[in-house]
Design a protein around this motif. Structure first.
Motif, PDB file in Angstrom:
ATOM      1  N   MET A   1     117.718  15.247  44.803  1.00  0.00           N
ATOM      2  CA  MET A   1     116.495  15.237  45.573  1.00  0.00           C
ATOM      3  C   MET A   1     116.130  13.795  45.890  1.00  0.00           C
ATOM      4  N   ARG A   2     115.594  13.619  47.062  1.00  0.00           N
ATOM      5  CA  ARG A   2     115.147  12.304  47.488  1.00  0.00           C
ATOM      6  C   ARG A   2     113.712  12.380  47.979  1.00  0.00           C
ATOM      7  N   VAL A   3     112.954  11.335  47.704  1.00  0.00           N
ATOM      8  CA  VAL A   3     111.584  11.212  48.189  1.00  0.00           C
ATOM      9  C   VAL A   3     111.529   9.965  49.057  1.00  0.00           C
ATOM     10  N   THR A   4     111.004  10.118  50.262  1.00  0.00           N
ATOM     11  CA  THR A   4     110.799   8.981  51.142  1.00  0.00           C
ATOM     12  C   THR A   4     109.314   8.915  51.468  1.00  0.00           C
ATOM     13  N   LEU A   5     108.657   7.859  50.989  1.00  0.00           N
ATOM     14  CA  LEU A   5     107.241   7.645  51.269  1.00  0.00           C
ATOM     15  C   LEU A   5     107.147   6.654  52.409  1.00  0.00           C
ATOM     16  N   GLY A   6     106.258   6.930  53.346  1.00  0.00           N
ATOM     17  CA  GLY A   6     106.175   5.991  54.445  1.00  0.00           C
ATOM     18  C   GLY A   6     105.098   6.296  55.450  1.00  0.00           C
ATOM     19  N   ASN A   7     105.171   5.547  56.523  1.00  0.00           N
ATOM     20  CA  ASN A   7     104.198   5.635  57.596  1.00  0.00           C
ATOM     21  C   ASN A   7     104.948   5.658  58.920  1.00  0.00           C
ATOM     22  N   PRO A   8     104.932   6.786  59.633  1.00  0.00           N
ATOM     23  CA  PRO A   8     105.662   6.864  60.895  1.00  0.00           C
ATOM     24  C   PRO A   8     105.174   5.800  61.880  1.00  0.00           C
ATOM     25  N   ALA A   9     106.096   5.241  62.638  1.00  0.00           N
ATOM     26  CA  ALA A   9     105.752   4.215  63.622  1.00  0.00           C
ATOM     27  C   ALA A   9     104.890   4.777  64.750  1.00  0.00           C
ATOM     28  N   THR A  10     104.816   6.094  64.841  1.00  0.00           N
ATOM     29  CA  THR A  10     104.069   6.733  65.930  1.00  0.00           C
ATOM     30  C   THR A  10     102.571   6.834  65.673  1.00  0.00           C
ATOM     31  N   VAL A  11     102.128   6.435  64.473  1.00  0.00           N
ATOM     32  CA  VAL A  11     100.698   6.479  64.154  1.00  0.00           C
ATOM     33  C   VAL A  11     100.291   5.142  63.549  1.00  0.00           C
ATOM     34  N   PRO A  12      99.012   4.791  63.637  1.00  0.00           N
ATOM     35  CA  PRO A  12      98.566   3.537  63.016  1.00  0.00           C
ATOM     36  C   PRO A  12      98.778   3.584  61.501  1.00  0.00           C
ATOM     37  N   ALA A  13      99.006   2.421  60.922  1.00  0.00           N
ATOM     38  CA  ALA A  13      99.175   2.324  59.467  1.00  0.00           C
ATOM     39  C   ALA A  13      97.897   2.784  58.775  1.00  0.00           C
ATOM     40  N   SER A  20     100.367   6.130  51.356  1.00  0.00           N
ATOM     41  CA  SER A  20     101.243   6.336  52.505  1.00  0.00           C
ATOM     42  C   SER A  20     100.771   7.558  53.261  1.00  0.00           C
ATOM     43  N   HIS A  21     101.080   7.599  54.565  1.00  0.00           N
ATOM     44  CA  HIS A  21     100.721   8.773  55.360  1.00  0.00           C
ATOM     45  C   HIS A  21     101.567   9.993  54.988  1.00  0.00           C
ATOM     46  N   THR A  22     102.852   9.768  54.703  1.00  0.00           N
ATOM     47  CA  THR A  22     103.745  10.910  54.500  1.00  0.00           C
ATOM     48  C   THR A  22     104.618  10.762  53.263  1.00  0.00           C
ATOM     49  N   ALA A  23     105.008  11.908  52.741  1.00  0.00           N
ATOM     50  CA  ALA A  23     106.004  11.973  51.671  1.00  0.00           C
ATOM     51  C   ALA A  23     107.014  13.027  52.102  1.00  0.00           C
ATOM     52  N   TYR A  24     108.206  12.591  52.432  1.00  0.00           N
ATOM     53  CA  TYR A  24     109.263  13.501  52.861  1.00  0.00           C
ATOM     54  C   TYR A  24     110.149  13.785  51.657  1.00  0.00           C
ATOM     55  N   VAL A  25     110.239  15.058  51.273  1.00  0.00           N
ATOM     56  CA  VAL A  25     110.991  15.456  50.092  1.00  0.00           C
ATOM     57  C   VAL A  25     112.096  16.412  50.513  1.00  0.00           C
ATOM     58  N   THR A 108      94.542  11.330  48.398  1.00  0.00           N
ATOM     59  CA  THR A 108      93.206  11.694  48.841  1.00  0.00           C
ATOM     60  C   THR A 108      92.251  11.382  47.701  1.00  0.00           C
ATOM     61  N   THR A 109      91.173  10.693  48.015  1.00  0.00           N
ATOM     62  CA  THR A 109      90.137  10.382  47.028  1.00  0.00           C
ATOM     63  C   THR A 109      88.814  10.864  47.593  1.00  0.00           C
ATOM     64  N   VAL A 110      88.110  11.667  46.809  1.00  0.00           N
ATOM     65  CA  VAL A 110      86.824  12.190  47.261  1.00  0.00           C
ATOM     66  C   VAL A 110      85.764  11.989  46.183  1.00  0.00           C
ATOM     67  N   GLU A 111      84.532  11.889  46.642  1.00  0.00           N
ATOM     68  CA  GLU A 111      83.406  11.819  45.715  1.00  0.00           C
ATOM     69  C   GLU A 111      82.831  13.219  45.571  1.00  0.00           C
ATOM     70  N   VAL A 112      82.586  13.603  44.329  1.00  0.00           N
ATOM     71  CA  VAL A 112      81.996  14.906  44.027  1.00  0.00           C
ATOM     72  C   VAL A 112      80.714  14.683  43.229  1.00  0.00           C
ATOM     73  N   SER A 113      79.811  15.637  43.288  1.00  0.00           N
ATOM     74  CA  SER A 113      78.543  15.461  42.578  1.00  0.00           C
ATOM     75  C   SER A 113      78.724  15.496  41.058  1.00  0.00           C
ATOM     76  N   ARG A 114      79.694  16.286  40.595  1.00  0.00           N
ATOM     77  CA  ARG A 114      80.010  16.300  39.165  1.00  0.00           C
ATOM     78  C   ARG A 114      81.319  17.026  38.954  1.00  0.00           C
TER      79      ARG A 114
END
Length: 131
Positions: A1-13, A20-25, A108-114
């Motif tokens: 298995m291979r994991v490639t983390l990255g950011n496609p050139a077709t979207v802003p960094a 990273s925007h994507t993780a291709y597994v 993804t990082t989110v704020e929650v009330s508790r």
């Protein structure tokens, strides 16, 4: 298995280098780790009010969970973080950077009330590709 983390050139960094925007597994086993909070041996939250300590405990737990399955932080493809106070994200980020030293996973990082435990400031879950 291979994991490639990255950011496609077709979207802003990403707006910051912490993810990273994507993780291709490619085909292979995946590990889904439920949300972890900083509990001690007695089931109490370790260091109520201390984001740095809670982050250290959680990432140490995740490190041991990943290792039990033959994986490490380089195999994490997604990390989801829940904070009760987004102003404390810098403390978490400093600890996280010590564990995630290569290409950052999708995130993804989110704020929650508790969280389910009133003394918990942070909960972290991950998905990893098992080598």
């Amino acid at each position: 298995m291979r994991v490639t983390l990255g950011n496609p050139a077709t979207v802003p960094a990403p707006p910051n280098p912490a993810y990273s925007h994507t993780a291709y597994v490619t085909q292979g086993p995946m590990l889904y780790v439920s949300g972890q909070i900083a509990l001690d041996e007695n089931g109490k939250v370790d260091a109520p009010g201390d984001m740095t300590r809670q982050s250290e405990v959680i990432l140490s737990l995740l490190e041991r969970i990943l290792a039990a399955h033959g994986a490490g932080f380089a195999d994490v493809v997604n990390i989801r973080t829940f904070l009760t106070d987004m102003d404390l994200r810098q403390e978490y980020g400093a600890v996280r950077r010590r564990y995630f030293t290569g290409a950052p996973p999708t995130s993804t990082t989110v704020e929650v009330s508790r969280l389910f435990h009133p003394d918990a400031l942070i909960e972290v879950e991950v998905v990893a590709a098992i080598p």
